[in-house]
Design a protein around this motif. Sequence first.
Motif, PDB file in Angstrom:
ATOM      1  N   ALA A   1       0.843  -1.198   0.000  1.00 23.93           N
ATOM      2  CA  ALA A   1       0.000   0.000   0.000  1.00 23.93           C
ATOM      3  C   ALA A   1       0.881   1.252   0.000  1.00 23.93           C
ATOM      4  O   ALA A   1       1.965   1.264   0.598  1.00 23.93           O
ATOM      5  CB  ALA A   1      -0.909  -0.012   1.215  1.00 23.93           C
ATOM      6  N   PRO A   2       0.423   2.330  -0.654  1.00 23.00           N
ATOM      7  CA  PRO A   2       1.221   3.570  -0.686  1.00 23.00           C
ATOM      8  C   PRO A   2       1.516   4.132   0.700  1.00 23.00           C
ATOM      9  O   PRO A   2       2.546   4.750   0.918  1.00 23.00           O
ATOM     10  CB  PRO A   2       0.339   4.529  -1.498  1.00 23.00           C
ATOM     11  N   SER A   3       0.588   3.926   1.642  1.00 22.59           N
ATOM     12  CA  SER A   3       0.785   4.395   3.005  1.00 22.59           C
ATOM     13  C   SER A   3       0.082   3.438   3.958  1.00 22.59           C
ATOM     14  O   SER A   3      -0.744   2.613   3.549  1.00 22.59           O
ATOM     15  CB  SER A   3       0.222   5.813   3.183  1.00 22.59           C
ATOM     16  N   ILE A   4       0.408   3.576   5.236  1.00 20.03           N
ATOM     17  CA  ILE A   4      -0.214   2.716   6.239  1.00 20.03           C
ATOM     18  C   ILE A   4      -1.710   2.972   6.315  1.00 20.03           C
ATOM     19  O   ILE A   4      -2.520   2.034   6.375  1.00 20.03           O
ATOM     20  CB  ILE A   4       0.453   2.940   7.612  1.00 20.03           C
ATOM     21  N   LEU A   5      -2.096   4.257   6.291  1.00 14.66           N
ATOM     22  CA  LEU A   5      -3.517   4.586   6.377  1.00 14.66           C
ATOM     23  C   LEU A   5      -4.290   4.052   5.181  1.00 14.66           C
ATOM     24  O   LEU A   5      -5.415   3.549   5.318  1.00 14.66           O
ATOM     25  CB  LEU A   5      -3.694   6.103   6.498  1.00 14.66           C
TER      26      LEU A   5
ATOM     27  N   GLY B   1      -3.435   1.479   3.391  1.00 20.19           N
ATOM     28  CA  GLY B   1      -3.475   0.033   3.547  1.00 20.19           C
ATOM     29  C   GLY B   1      -4.592  -0.399   4.474  1.00 20.19           C
ATOM     30  O   GLY B   1      -5.327  -1.365   4.193  1.00 20.19           O
ATOM     31  N   LEU B   2      -4.766   0.327   5.577  1.00 24.63           N
ATOM     32  CA  LEU B   2      -5.862   0.024   6.503  1.00 24.63           C
ATOM     33  C   LEU B   2      -7.208   0.269   5.843  1.00 24.63           C
ATOM     34  O   LEU B   2      -8.151  -0.512   6.017  1.00 24.63           O
ATOM     35  CB  LEU B   2      -5.727   0.882   7.764  1.00 24.63           C
ATOM     36  N   SER B   3      -7.294   1.352   5.084  1.00 22.68           N
ATOM     37  CA  SER B   3      -8.547   1.658   4.396  1.00 22.68           C
ATOM     38  C   SER B   3      -8.920   0.573   3.391  1.00 22.68           C
ATOM     39  O   SER B   3     -10.091   0.198   3.266  1.00 22.68           O
ATOM     40  CB  SER B   3      -8.421   3.014   3.689  1.00 22.68           C
ATOM     41  N   GLU B   4      -7.926   0.046   2.691  1.00 29.53           N
ATOM     42  CA  GLU B   4      -8.196  -1.023   1.722  1.00 29.53           C
ATOM     43  C   GLU B   4      -8.671  -2.296   2.411  1.00 29.53           C
ATOM     44  O   GLU B   4      -9.496  -3.038   1.866  1.00 29.53           O
ATOM     45  CB  GLU B   4      -6.932  -1.304   0.907  1.00 29.53           C
ATOM     46  N   LEU B   5      -8.174  -2.556   3.618  1.00 23.53           N
ATOM     47  CA  LEU B   5      -8.621  -3.742   4.353  1.00 23.53           C
ATOM     48  C   LEU B   5     -10.027  -3.549   4.913  1.00 23.53           C
ATOM     49  O   LEU B   5     -10.818  -4.497   4.966  1.00 23.53           O
ATOM     50  CB  LEU B   5      -7.648  -4.046   5.494  1.00 23.53           C
ATOM     51  N   ILE B   6     -10.336  -2.330   5.315  1.00 23.77           N
ATOM     52  CA  ILE B   6     -11.659  -2.063   5.877  1.00 23.77           C
ATOM     53  C   ILE B   6     -12.721  -2.035   4.781  1.00 23.77           C
ATOM     54  O   ILE B   6     -13.887  -2.388   5.017  1.00 23.77           O
ATOM     55  CB  ILE B   6     -11.636  -0.732   6.655  1.00 23.77           C
ATOM     56  N   ASN B   7     -12.329  -1.639   3.579  1.00 24.96           N
ATOM     57  CA  ASN B   7     -13.259  -1.585   2.443  1.00 24.96           C
ATOM     58  C   ASN B   7     -12.700  -2.450   1.313  1.00 24.96           C
ATOM     59  O   ASN B   7     -12.310  -1.946   0.261  1.00 24.96           O
ATOM     60  CB  ASN B   7     -13.436  -0.137   1.973  1.00 24.96           C
ATOM     61  N   ASP B   8     -12.693  -3.747   1.534  1.00 29.11           N
ATOM     62  CA  ASP B   8     -12.083  -4.680   0.581  1.00 29.11           C
ATOM     63  C   ASP B   8     -13.128  -5.196  -0.401  1.00 29.11           C
ATOM     64  O   ASP B   8     -14.200  -5.662  -0.007  1.00 29.11           O
ATOM     65  CB  ASP B   8     -11.472  -5.859   1.339  1.00 29.11           C
TER      66      ASP B   8
ATOM     67  N   PHE C   1      -0.354  -5.624  12.091  1.00 22.69           N
ATOM     68  CA  PHE C   1       0.702  -5.195  13.023  1.00 22.69           C
ATOM     69  C   PHE C   1       2.087  -5.437  12.427  1.00 22.69           C
ATOM     70  O   PHE C   1       2.955  -4.550  12.470  1.00 22.69           O
ATOM     71  CB  PHE C   1       0.542  -5.944  14.345  1.00 22.69           C
ATOM     72  N   LEU C   2       2.296  -6.623  11.856  1.00 18.99           N
ATOM     73  CA  LEU C   2       3.611  -6.925  11.276  1.00 18.99           C
ATOM     74  C   LEU C   2       3.880  -6.059  10.050  1.00 18.99           C
ATOM     75  O   LEU C   2       5.027  -5.638   9.814  1.00 18.99           O
ATOM     76  CB  LEU C   2       3.700  -8.401  10.897  1.00 18.99           C
ATOM     77  N   GLY C   3       2.846  -5.804   9.256  1.00 19.42           N
ATOM     78  CA  GLY C   3       3.017  -4.947   8.085  1.00 19.42           C
ATOM     79  C   GLY C   3       3.444  -3.544   8.480  1.00 19.42           C
ATOM     80  O   GLY C   3       4.358  -2.950   7.875  1.00 19.42           O
ATOM     81  N   VAL C   4       2.791  -2.988   9.503  1.00 15.98           N
ATOM     82  CA  VAL C   4       3.152  -1.653   9.989  1.00 15.98           C
ATOM     83  C   VAL C   4       4.554  -1.675  10.591  1.00 15.98           C
ATOM     84  O   VAL C   4       5.370  -0.777  10.346  1.00 15.98           O
ATOM     85  CB  VAL C   4       2.120  -1.173  11.032  1.00 15.98           C
TER      86      VAL C   4
ATOM     87  N   ARG D   1       7.317  -1.747   8.032  1.00 13.86           N
ATOM     88  CA  ARG D   1       7.471  -0.488   7.303  1.00 13.86           C
ATOM     89  C   ARG D   1       8.222   0.550   8.121  1.00 13.86           C
ATOM     90  O   ARG D   1       8.962   1.380   7.562  1.00 13.86           O
ATOM     91  CB  ARG D   1       6.096   0.059   6.905  1.00 13.86           C
ATOM     92  N   ILE D   2       8.049   0.539   9.442  1.00 17.46           N
ATOM     93  CA  ILE D   2       8.642   1.604  10.249  1.00 17.46           C
ATOM     94  C   ILE D   2      10.013   1.233  10.805  1.00 17.46           C
ATOM     95  O   ILE D   2      10.781   2.124  11.181  1.00 17.46           O
ATOM     96  CB  ILE D   2       7.700   2.002  11.410  1.00 17.46           C
ATOM     97  N   LEU D   3      10.336  -0.064  10.853  1.00 18.19           N
ATOM     98  CA  LEU D   3      11.644  -0.466  11.361  1.00 18.19           C
ATOM     99  C   LEU D   3      12.704  -0.387  10.257  1.00 18.19           C
ATOM    100  O   LEU D   3      12.405  -0.685   9.092  1.00 18.19           O
ATOM    101  CB  LEU D   3      11.590  -1.893  11.908  1.00 18.19           C
ATOM    102  N   PRO D   4      13.914  -0.034  10.587  1.00 18.56           N
ATOM    103  CA  PRO D   4      14.980   0.066   9.559  1.00 18.56           C
ATOM    104  C   PRO D   4      15.605  -1.297   9.258  1.00 18.56           C
ATOM    105  O   PRO D   4      16.807  -1.513   9.447  1.00 18.56           O
ATOM    106  CB  PRO D   4      15.984   1.013  10.221  1.00 18.56           C
ATOM    107  N   ILE D   5      14.789  -2.224   8.785  1.00 17.44           N
ATOM    108  CA  ILE D   5      15.290  -3.583   8.547  1.00 17.44           C
ATOM    109  C   ILE D   5      15.101  -4.023   7.093  1.00 17.44           C
ATOM    110  O   ILE D   5      15.456  -5.148   6.740  1.00 17.44           O
ATOM    111  CB  ILE D   5      14.589  -4.597   9.470  1.00 17.44           C
ATOM    112  N   GLN D   6      14.520  -3.154   6.262  1.00 16.62           N
ATOM    113  CA  GLN D   6      14.206  -3.560   4.888  1.00 16.62           C
ATOM    114  C   GLN D   6      15.446  -3.925   4.084  1.00 16.62           C
ATOM    115  O   GLN D   6      15.371  -4.750   3.162  1.00 16.62           O
ATOM    116  CB  GLN D   6      13.442  -2.439   4.154  1.00 16.62           C
TER     117      GLN D   6
END
Length: 734
Positions: free
Chosen positions: A105-109, A111-118, A140-143, A146-151
């Motif tokens: 998803a382009p952003s976390i928000l 991504g959440l919106s796509e899951l809520i309105n799938d 939770f793992l997806g978020v 994205r925020i941890l510097p492990i990519q």
Amino acid sequence: MTALRQRKGSKGSKEPGPEVLNQRFNSSAEHPERTSDGVWTWRTVLWVAIGWIVGISLGMLCCIYVATLHENDLWFSNIKEVEREISFRTECGLYYSYYKQMLRAPSILQGLSELINDNATESKRTINLLQRMNIYQEVFLGVLYRILPIQAYLEPVYFYIYTVFSLQAVYVIALFITSWLLSGSWLAGALTGVWYILNRVDTTRVEFTISLRENWSLPFFALQIAAITCYLRPHLKTIQQKVVLWLMFLATLCFCLTWQFNQFILLVQALIIFTLDCLDLISTEQVTCLYLVQVSSLLSVWLLQFCNSMILGSLALSFIVAALFVKHFQRGLKTGGLSARLGKLLLHTVLVLALTFTINYLAKQALQLRSDEHIFKFIKSKFGLGPTRDFDASLYLCEEAFGMLPLDTFDRLAGTLLAYPYLVTLIVLLVMLALVTLANLCESSAVGRPLKGRCEERMICMRADVAYNLLHTVFFGLLAFSTMRMKYLWTGHMCAFAAYGVCGKELWSLCLNMIRCNTKTKLRLIRYTVPLVILGFLYYKFWPKLMTEVSELREFYDPDTVELMTWISSKTPKKAVFAGSMQLLAGIKLCTGRVLTNHPHYEDRALRERTRQVYQIYAQQSPEEVHRILRAAGADFVVMEDSICYERRHGRGCRLRDLLDLSNGHIMDGPGDNDPDLVHASHPRFCESIKTDGPAYTALFTRVFQNKTFHVYKLKKGKKRTKADREPVEDNTQ
């Protein structure tokens, strides 16, 4: 159970404090880790620290063990991305797809919106996935990823699977703590961890069903059991009780949030608490607190899942409300003679059960809830109380995982020396429970004062934490016997319970008392020697086998499925809708991102009906009828599998085509008996006849892909369409 000594200075006040009551009621459990004045010595601190190191080490060993098995079985690090995703079989692929969706998803928000309105999981429908499914862990793992510097140095798939494998470490540590609390020795925890690892086939299946909901939830369930065991221990201070209750709530919340079957597990646990209350083995305050933890956890999940009606309509919630209500208004339940008390308990149980079913019925009527009716159909059919031709119930009944527990399970458990101490501990404690219960029922009426104040007058008394774990293993053992898939709720705790029997004081004290040589020195010697001997034997017998197992190398190989997924990704529109079996469609969503008509998450009545309709591709139906059904579901392509059309895995009567024939009232294929009311179908089996390329089939379907396993057909627009077919569907199949 434990022998109780007469306390000195028991002149006490009229209303003894809660700590005194707890001591009297549970037993004078010893604290060998402390000195007589309650101060820890440096030797004690060192011994406890070694115990924690052993527990954490065993947890890490289990984590590394299952991760190694997973890598060696698939050569996961060396296969292509599509092969890795295909390895997430059936519903595991569906759940993992939402983790992948959150990352893309382009952003976390968004991504959440796509899951809520799938609108990609079920064609022609927009659903809230956070409400329908238990996928907060993927979110939770997806978020987190994205925020941890492990990519830069950890691929998303490894972050996911390593998290699941790490939970196995949590699981083992929780069992370690439970057995340590029960026995007072961390050697019991060590024995528990070793037994859990050696009995991997019967304690977990995480290495090949990574995303399965139970692999997320059972570690938290084990933590909750450890918290309950700690909470029910004697001599627990008020502040300690509050801390443990909060930990219990958090563990229960995580357990409920990660598994859709949480309500049924909590129902069994509520029945255990109810039994302990009726047998007067735990205090009223403890009963109320345990119930409230369950209720608050369920209501918290209800809010987090956007007011999921299945939770409000659950039997667990109805039972707890009924039990608390009846308990509040039914006074004098624990007074009177033995006959009177038994009569009151019987009446109390009948009232609670009657009120439970009444509340549950009214709640489901008010909420118009029918999402979980397939589970009750399965239970009725399993015990011969319901129709045997119901398609949904038969899907479960015909799977080995939902059958009775195989007898060879006990051969494997006996081979690791787990079954023998478990059975001995279970039998002895059940006898003691019966004696303690009889004493509770008799003595509470014989003397006009509370039972808690009289426990010191008996030779034998059972601690509340031991009583809970005893009933826990009995109740969940019966559940495992009835349904094999539920054994994973039982076998892990079985390891902790058996280790308590080997390392606890109570059973060895009983044995030494029988031969009249019970001394502290001999008791300590036997409690430490026996587990060490068992551990030595297990190491000698199984360590070479474990080394051989982790050295076996295999490789993922499924070229037909890889070819299918590659073709779908490159040759079909991104918005194309696919119909087929639930298991295959979950993989299609993960590997290609295409829209599905149905999927394996079966907890929705409308989806179950659509699945039965889509499965008519394997029934004896006309091409026109199949085409109408698929178009009504919005399908552009249909994938048929030879492994289902010509199934041999199940016997006659349990093949998918047989279940469809029975549901449609048709006579089944092949030699064998048929019910007299079944009739011959007027059309041949669709999945076989479509391959003949007859005019009736080519007019409605075009074959666009095939290999040794799969056949893909594109639906043509029929000349005549029903009202259902005329629903607007975007056509992307030019």
